[in-house]
Design a protein around this motif. Sequence first.
Motif, PDB file in Angstrom:
ATOM      1  N   ALA A  14       9.679 -14.534  14.436  1.00  0.00           N
ATOM      2  CA  ALA A  14      10.778 -14.876  13.889  1.00  0.00           C
ATOM      3  C   ALA A  14      11.144 -14.159  12.724  1.00  0.00           C
ATOM      4  N   ASP A  15      10.867 -14.209  11.609  1.00  0.00           N
ATOM      5  CA  ASP A  15      11.096 -13.432  10.366  1.00  0.00           C
ATOM      6  C   ASP A  15       9.650 -13.098   9.701  1.00  0.00           C
ATOM      7  N   ASP A  16       8.616 -13.480  10.215  1.00  0.00           N
ATOM      8  CA  ASP A  16       7.152 -13.204   9.825  1.00  0.00           C
ATOM      9  C   ASP A  16       6.463 -11.972  10.808  1.00  0.00           C
ATOM     10  N   SER A  17       5.810 -11.337  10.091  1.00  0.00           N
ATOM     11  CA  SER A  17       5.017  -9.983  10.546  1.00  0.00           C
ATOM     12  C   SER A  17       3.573 -10.342  10.272  1.00  0.00           C
ATOM     13  N   LEU A  18       2.907  -9.838  11.600  1.00  0.00           N
ATOM     14  CA  LEU A  18       1.309  -9.889  11.438  1.00  0.00           C
ATOM     15  C   LEU A  18       0.948  -8.366  11.840  1.00  0.00           C
ATOM     16  N   ILE A  19       0.316  -7.745  10.945  1.00  0.00           N
ATOM     17  CA  ILE A  19      -0.166  -6.296  11.329  1.00  0.00           C
ATOM     18  C   ILE A  19      -1.662  -6.486  11.548  1.00  0.00           C
ATOM     19  N   LEU A  20      -2.129  -5.769  12.657  1.00  0.00           N
ATOM     20  CA  LEU A  20      -3.385  -5.700  12.681  1.00  0.00           C
ATOM     21  C   LEU A  20      -4.057  -4.478  13.047  1.00  0.00           C
ATOM     22  N   MET A  21      -4.946  -3.969  12.217  1.00  0.00           N
ATOM     23  CA  MET A  21      -5.548  -2.372  12.303  1.00  0.00           C
ATOM     24  C   MET A  21      -6.839  -2.567  11.689  1.00  0.00           C
ATOM     25  N   ARG A  22      -7.545  -1.281  11.753  1.00  0.00           N
ATOM     26  CA  ARG A  22      -8.687  -1.044  10.941  1.00  0.00           C
ATOM     27  C   ARG A  22      -8.582  -1.340   9.761  1.00  0.00           C
ATOM     28  N   ALA A  23      -9.730  -1.650   9.185  1.00  0.00           N
ATOM     29  CA  ALA A  23      -9.894  -1.701   7.773  1.00  0.00           C
ATOM     30  C   ALA A  23     -10.423  -0.474   6.991  1.00  0.00           C
ATOM     31  N   THR A  24      -9.526   0.590   7.084  1.00  0.00           N
ATOM     32  CA  THR A  24      -9.694   1.761   6.411  1.00  0.00           C
ATOM     33  C   THR A  24      -8.784   2.296   5.408  1.00  0.00           C
ATOM     34  N   VAL A  25      -9.105   2.976   4.371  1.00  0.00           N
ATOM     35  CA  VAL A  25      -8.064   3.526   3.352  1.00  0.00           C
ATOM     36  C   VAL A  25      -7.020   4.314   3.827  1.00  0.00           C
ATOM     37  N   SER A  26      -7.485   5.356   5.032  1.00  0.00           N
ATOM     38  CA  SER A  26      -6.528   5.867   5.528  1.00  0.00           C
ATOM     39  C   SER A  26      -5.507   5.157   6.324  1.00  0.00           C
ATOM     40  N   ASP A  27      -5.840   4.186   7.147  1.00  0.00           N
ATOM     41  CA  ASP A  27      -5.064   3.279   7.929  1.00  0.00           C
ATOM     42  C   ASP A  27      -3.960   2.735   6.943  1.00  0.00           C
ATOM     43  N   ALA A  28      -4.515   2.109   5.714  1.00  0.00           N
ATOM     44  CA  ALA A  28      -3.946   1.198   4.907  1.00  0.00           C
ATOM     45  C   ALA A  28      -2.741   2.048   4.030  1.00  0.00           C
ATOM     46  N   GLN A  29      -3.161   3.595   3.598  1.00  0.00           N
ATOM     47  CA  GLN A  29      -2.375   4.516   3.448  1.00  0.00           C
ATOM     48  C   GLN A  29      -0.972   4.659   4.114  1.00  0.00           C
ATOM     49  N   GLU A  30      -1.340   4.625   5.516  1.00  0.00           N
ATOM     50  CA  GLU A  30      -0.233   5.183   6.564  1.00  0.00           C
ATOM     51  C   GLU A  30       0.698   3.970   6.750  1.00  0.00           C
ATOM     52  N   LEU A  31      -0.191   2.713   6.560  1.00  0.00           N
ATOM     53  CA  LEU A  31       0.725   1.419   6.822  1.00  0.00           C
ATOM     54  C   LEU A  31       1.875   1.399   5.541  1.00  0.00           C
ATOM     55  N   LYS A  32       1.189   1.592   4.351  1.00  0.00           N
ATOM     56  CA  LYS A  32       2.160   1.607   3.162  1.00  0.00           C
ATOM     57  C   LYS A  32       3.290   2.549   3.446  1.00  0.00           C
ATOM     58  N   ARG A  33       2.939   3.741   3.826  1.00  0.00           N
ATOM     59  CA  ARG A  33       3.889   4.678   3.828  1.00  0.00           C
ATOM     60  C   ARG A  33       5.122   4.324   4.811  1.00  0.00           C
ATOM     61  N   ILE A  34       4.552   3.685   6.012  1.00  0.00           N
ATOM     62  CA  ILE A  34       5.432   3.228   6.934  1.00  0.00           C
ATOM     63  C   ILE A  34       6.290   2.337   6.610  1.00  0.00           C
ATOM     64  N   LEU A  35       5.717   0.990   5.802  1.00  0.00           N
ATOM     65  CA  LEU A  35       6.690   0.196   5.198  1.00  0.00           C
ATOM     66  C   LEU A  35       7.533   0.721   4.087  1.00  0.00           C
ATOM     67  N   GLU A  36       7.210   1.649   3.421  1.00  0.00           N
ATOM     68  CA  GLU A  36       8.100   2.287   2.251  1.00  0.00           C
ATOM     69  C   GLU A  36       9.275   2.996   3.019  1.00  0.00           C
ATOM     70  N   VAL A  37       8.939   3.519   4.137  1.00  0.00           N
ATOM     71  CA  VAL A  37      10.133   4.514   4.916  1.00  0.00           C
ATOM     72  C   VAL A  37      11.049   3.200   5.319  1.00  0.00           C
ATOM     73  N   TYR A  38      10.356   2.321   6.246  1.00  0.00           N
ATOM     74  CA  TYR A  38      11.321   1.212   6.810  1.00  0.00           C
ATOM     75  C   TYR A  38      12.110   0.472   5.842  1.00  0.00           C
ATOM     76  N   GLU A  39      11.531   0.223   4.738  1.00  0.00           N
ATOM     77  CA  GLU A  39      12.359  -0.474   3.292  1.00  0.00           C
ATOM     78  C   GLU A  39      13.415   0.257   3.049  1.00  0.00           C
ATOM     79  N   GLY A  40      13.200   1.839   2.636  1.00  0.00           N
ATOM     80  CA  GLY A  40      14.123   2.376   2.278  1.00  0.00           C
ATOM     81  C   GLY A  40      15.376   2.677   3.229  1.00  0.00           C
ATOM     82  N   SER A  41      14.987   2.556   4.491  1.00  0.00           N
ATOM     83  CA  SER A  41      16.096   2.748   5.644  1.00  0.00           C
ATOM     84  C   SER A  41      16.894   1.708   5.777  1.00  0.00           C
ATOM     85  N   SER A  42      16.243   0.625   5.864  1.00  0.00           N
ATOM     86  CA  SER A  42      16.914  -0.708   6.441  1.00  0.00           C
ATOM     87  C   SER A  42      17.610  -1.438   4.996  1.00  0.00           C
ATOM     88  N   ARG A  43      17.183  -1.382   3.765  1.00  0.00           N
ATOM     89  CA  ARG A  43      17.668  -1.844   2.800  1.00  0.00           C
ATOM     90  C   ARG A  43      18.187  -1.123   1.638  1.00  0.00           C
TER      91      ARG A  43
END
Length: 135
Positions: A106-135
């Motif tokens: 529905a309107d919930d999201s579950l993100i599953l990934m390695r617990a590394t700094v580089s993966d977390a930084q990439e996820l943050k970048r993706i979410l920022e791009v998505y947020e900027g594009s969609s709203r």
Amino acid sequence: MSKAYGRVKWVFLEKIMLQMGFHERWVQIVMNCVTSVTYKIKVNGSCTQRMFPQRGIRQGDPLSTYLFILCAEGLSAMLQNVEYDGRIEGIKICRGAPRVNHLFFADDSLILMRATVSDAQELKRILEVYEGSSR
């Protein structure tokens, strides 16, 4: 995706549908439905002037659920692309199973990934791009 229905940019919705291969005429028809909304607010018994919103999907409209899914598909595609490029790594349930990096409910999201700094930084970048594009 908190309060996403009220915040989706109409331009983003239109671009997602075109990117997914919907015919331009169909996209135009859908966008006419989405953008034709106007609001009036009743204050002390009198209605205000019409207001013309610039974003958002009407809750309760039968089309809205499907449009929201299309918007979420943008985030899904971004997550799949970075996994394919090796910039994040999802999880495997067992050997031989495909990797999974996200699940949407529905309107919930579950993100599953390695617990590394580089993966977390990439996820943050993706979410920022998505947020900027969609709203």
